[in-house]
Design a protein around this motif. Structure first.
Motif, PDB file in Angstrom:
ATOM      1  N   ARG A  98      16.295  10.187  -3.294  1.00  0.00           N
ATOM      2  CA  ARG A  98      16.166  11.742  -3.967  1.00  0.00           C
ATOM      3  C   ARG A  98      14.837  12.559  -3.508  1.00  0.00           C
ATOM      4  O   ARG A  98      14.341  11.567  -2.561  1.00  0.00           O
ATOM      5  CB  ARG A  98      15.254  10.547  -5.285  1.00  0.00           C
ATOM      6  CG  ARG A  98      16.383  10.555  -6.243  1.00  0.00           C
ATOM      7  CD  ARG A  98      15.458  10.531  -7.550  1.00  0.00           C
ATOM      8  NE  ARG A  98      16.619   9.627  -8.403  1.00  0.00           N
ATOM      9  CZ  ARG A  98      15.965   9.307  -9.763  1.00  0.00           C
ATOM     10  NH1 ARG A  98      15.284   9.284 -10.276  1.00  0.00           N
ATOM     11  NH2 ARG A  98      17.050   8.797 -10.352  1.00  0.00           N
ATOM     12  N   PHE A  99      14.869  13.828  -3.242  1.00  0.00           N
ATOM     13  CA  PHE A  99      14.303  14.634  -2.329  1.00  0.00           C
ATOM     14  C   PHE A  99      13.236  14.808  -2.944  1.00  0.00           C
ATOM     15  O   PHE A  99      12.075  14.010  -2.337  1.00  0.00           O
ATOM     16  CB  PHE A  99      14.436  15.705  -2.569  1.00  0.00           C
ATOM     17  CG  PHE A  99      15.703  16.917  -1.733  1.00  0.00           C
ATOM     18  CD1 PHE A  99      15.687  16.345  -0.865  1.00  0.00           C
ATOM     19  CD2 PHE A  99      16.637  17.433  -2.233  1.00  0.00           C
ATOM     20  CE1 PHE A  99      16.800  16.096   0.564  1.00  0.00           C
ATOM     21  CE2 PHE A  99      17.792  17.389  -1.868  1.00  0.00           C
ATOM     22  CZ  PHE A  99      17.670  17.162  -0.461  1.00  0.00           C
ATOM     23  N   SER A 100      12.551  13.865  -4.439  1.00  0.00           N
ATOM     24  CA  SER A 100      10.898  13.656  -4.356  1.00  0.00           C
ATOM     25  C   SER A 100      10.525  12.819  -4.088  1.00  0.00           C
ATOM     26  O   SER A 100       9.314  12.368  -3.938  1.00  0.00           O
ATOM     27  CB  SER A 100      11.425  13.551  -5.899  1.00  0.00           C
ATOM     28  OG  SER A 100      12.025  12.686  -6.545  1.00  0.00           O
ATOM     29  N   ILE A 114       7.542   9.819   0.566  1.00  0.00           N
ATOM     30  CA  ILE A 114       7.238   9.377   1.707  1.00  0.00           C
ATOM     31  C   ILE A 114       6.622   9.950   2.827  1.00  0.00           C
ATOM     32  O   ILE A 114       5.984   9.781   3.162  1.00  0.00           O
ATOM     33  CB  ILE A 114       8.406   8.882   1.604  1.00  0.00           C
ATOM     34  CG1 ILE A 114       8.738   7.855   1.546  1.00  0.00           C
ATOM     35  CG2 ILE A 114       8.651   8.315   3.772  1.00  0.00           C
ATOM     36  CD1 ILE A 114      10.678   7.282   0.835  1.00  0.00           C
ATOM     37  N   CYS A 115       6.962  11.900   2.987  1.00  0.00           N
ATOM     38  CA  CYS A 115       6.340  12.378   3.773  1.00  0.00           C
ATOM     39  C   CYS A 115       5.214  13.111   3.443  1.00  0.00           C
ATOM     40  O   CYS A 115       3.895  12.906   4.894  1.00  0.00           O
ATOM     41  CB  CYS A 115       7.546  13.671   4.084  1.00  0.00           C
ATOM     42  SG  CYS A 115       9.250  13.424   4.203  1.00  0.00           S
ATOM     43  N   ARG A 116       4.612  12.743   2.357  1.00  0.00           N
ATOM     44  CA  ARG A 116       3.898  13.446   2.675  1.00  0.00           C
ATOM     45  C   ARG A 116       2.227  12.813   2.211  1.00  0.00           C
ATOM     46  O   ARG A 116       1.964  12.374   3.292  1.00  0.00           O
ATOM     47  CB  ARG A 116       3.225  14.065   0.444  1.00  0.00           C
ATOM     48  CG  ARG A 116       2.257  14.394   0.659  1.00  0.00           C
ATOM     49  CD  ARG A 116       2.172  14.854  -1.241  1.00  0.00           C
ATOM     50  NE  ARG A 116       2.919  16.180  -1.102  1.00  0.00           N
ATOM     51  CZ  ARG A 116       3.670  16.123  -1.794  1.00  0.00           C
ATOM     52  NH1 ARG A 116       3.724  15.286  -2.974  1.00  0.00           N
ATOM     53  NH2 ARG A 116       4.018  18.060  -2.419  1.00  0.00           N
ATOM     54  N   GLU A 161       0.616  -1.006   0.623  1.00  0.00           N
ATOM     55  CA  GLU A 161      -0.268  -0.118  -0.037  1.00  0.00           C
ATOM     56  C   GLU A 161       0.587   1.277   0.020  1.00  0.00           C
ATOM     57  O   GLU A 161       0.814   1.974  -1.189  1.00  0.00           O
ATOM     58  CB  GLU A 161      -0.954  -0.135   0.875  1.00  0.00           C
ATOM     59  CG  GLU A 161      -1.522  -1.195   1.093  1.00  0.00           C
ATOM     60  CD  GLU A 161      -2.512  -0.976   2.570  1.00  0.00           C
ATOM     61  OE1 GLU A 161      -3.653  -1.348   2.024  1.00  0.00           O
ATOM     62  OE2 GLU A 161      -1.630  -0.581   3.847  1.00  0.00           O
ATOM     63  N   PHE A 162       1.944   0.990   0.810  1.00  0.00           N
ATOM     64  CA  PHE A 162       2.517   2.426   0.692  1.00  0.00           C
ATOM     65  C   PHE A 162       3.412   2.735  -0.672  1.00  0.00           C
ATOM     66  O   PHE A 162       3.787   3.708  -1.174  1.00  0.00           O
ATOM     67  CB  PHE A 162       3.633   1.973   1.837  1.00  0.00           C
ATOM     68  CG  PHE A 162       4.358   3.210   3.073  1.00  0.00           C
ATOM     69  CD1 PHE A 162       4.218   4.297   2.586  1.00  0.00           C
ATOM     70  CD2 PHE A 162       6.166   3.188   2.183  1.00  0.00           C
ATOM     71  CE1 PHE A 162       5.471   5.479   2.763  1.00  0.00           C
ATOM     72  CE2 PHE A 162       6.420   3.993   1.966  1.00  0.00           C
ATOM     73  CZ  PHE A 162       6.383   5.366   2.150  1.00  0.00           C
ATOM     74  N   ALA A 163       4.522   1.356  -1.269  1.00  0.00           N
ATOM     75  CA  ALA A 163       5.092   1.291  -2.473  1.00  0.00           C
ATOM     76  C   ALA A 163       3.869   1.938  -3.929  1.00  0.00           C
ATOM     77  O   ALA A 163       3.983   3.255  -4.112  1.00  0.00           O
ATOM     78  CB  ALA A 163       5.411   0.171  -2.643  1.00  0.00           C
ATOM     79  N   ALA A 164       2.364   2.161  -3.371  1.00  0.00           N
ATOM     80  CA  ALA A 164       1.761   2.679  -4.534  1.00  0.00           C
ATOM     81  C   ALA A 164       1.195   3.912  -3.831  1.00  0.00           C
ATOM     82  O   ALA A 164       2.145   4.163  -5.303  1.00  0.00           O
ATOM     83  CB  ALA A 164      -0.102   1.511  -4.023  1.00  0.00           C
ATOM     84  N   ALA A 165       0.901   4.222  -2.934  1.00  0.00           N
ATOM     85  CA  ALA A 165       1.332   5.697  -2.466  1.00  0.00           C
ATOM     86  C   ALA A 165       1.917   6.312  -2.560  1.00  0.00           C
ATOM     87  O   ALA A 165       2.024   7.755  -3.785  1.00  0.00           O
ATOM     88  CB  ALA A 165       0.909   5.655  -1.503  1.00  0.00           C
ATOM     89  N   VAL A 166       3.426   5.582  -2.349  1.00  0.00           N
ATOM     90  CA  VAL A 166       4.976   6.843  -2.664  1.00  0.00           C
ATOM     91  C   VAL A 166       4.977   6.811  -3.742  1.00  0.00           C
ATOM     92  O   VAL A 166       5.491   7.815  -4.764  1.00  0.00           O
ATOM     93  CB  VAL A 166       6.118   6.173  -1.960  1.00  0.00           C
ATOM     94  CG1 VAL A 166       7.583   7.131  -2.002  1.00  0.00           C
ATOM     95  CG2 VAL A 166       5.134   6.631  -0.419  1.00  0.00           C
ATOM     96  N   GLN A 171       7.727  14.271   8.901  1.00  0.00           N
ATOM     97  CA  GLN A 171       8.553  15.650   8.361  1.00  0.00           C
ATOM     98  C   GLN A 171       9.565  13.954   8.241  1.00  0.00           C
ATOM     99  O   GLN A 171       9.927  13.213   8.707  1.00  0.00           O
ATOM    100  CB  GLN A 171       9.236  15.563   9.755  1.00  0.00           C
ATOM    101  CG  GLN A 171       7.716  17.112  10.088  1.00  0.00           C
ATOM    102  CD  GLN A 171       7.982  17.746   8.895  1.00  0.00           C
ATOM    103  OE1 GLN A 171       8.800  18.792   8.585  1.00  0.00           O
ATOM    104  NE2 GLN A 171       6.834  18.485   8.655  1.00  0.00           N
ATOM    105  N   PRO A 172      11.275  14.808   8.047  1.00  0.00           N
ATOM    106  CA  PRO A 172      12.205  13.689   7.035  1.00  0.00           C
ATOM    107  C   PRO A 172      12.535  13.359   8.512  1.00  0.00           C
ATOM    108  O   PRO A 172      13.172  12.069   8.361  1.00  0.00           O
ATOM    109  CB  PRO A 172      13.053  14.251   6.205  1.00  0.00           C
ATOM    110  CG  PRO A 172      12.367  15.449   5.806  1.00  0.00           C
ATOM    111  CD  PRO A 172      10.854  16.207   6.627  1.00  0.00           C
ATOM    112  N   GLY A 173      12.451  13.730   9.528  1.00  0.00           N
ATOM    113  CA  GLY A 173      13.444  13.149  10.593  1.00  0.00           C
ATOM    114  C   GLY A 173      12.746  12.535  11.251  1.00  0.00           C
ATOM    115  O   GLY A 173      13.236  11.785  12.427  1.00  0.00           O
TER     116      GLY A 173
END
Length: 74
Positions: free
Chosen positions: A44-46, A51-53, A20-25, A58-60
């Motif tokens: 990559r920042f994208s 991932i964060c969205r 599910e996560f892979a599909a969403a990202v 947050q990235p942290g």
């Protein structure tokens, strides 16, 4: 120096499977596994943004730095 990826913690908090996560990202489950297992050399920042969205974090919350156990006595 070690960068630790805490995706397992975030996926559990959000009750998301890897698929599910892979599909969403928008990346493959295999690449999620590479991140989770600490084998990734770069992110990559994208991808980090996606991932964060997806996790609303947050990235942290996903990445943390842990110092090496070794010390240099020069």
């Amino acid at each position: 120096m070690a960068i630790i990826v805490d995706l397992d913690v975030q996926l559990a908090k959000h009750h998301l499977s890897v698929g599910e996560f892979a599909a969403a990202v928008g990346i493959t489950p295999a690449n999620i596994a590479v991140l989770k297992n600490g084998r990734a050399k770069a992110v990559r920042f994208s991808t980090l943004d996606a991932i964060c969205r997806t996790l609303e974090c947050q990235p942290g919350d996903v990445l943390r730095w842990v110092p090496d156990d070794s010390t240099n006595d020069d």
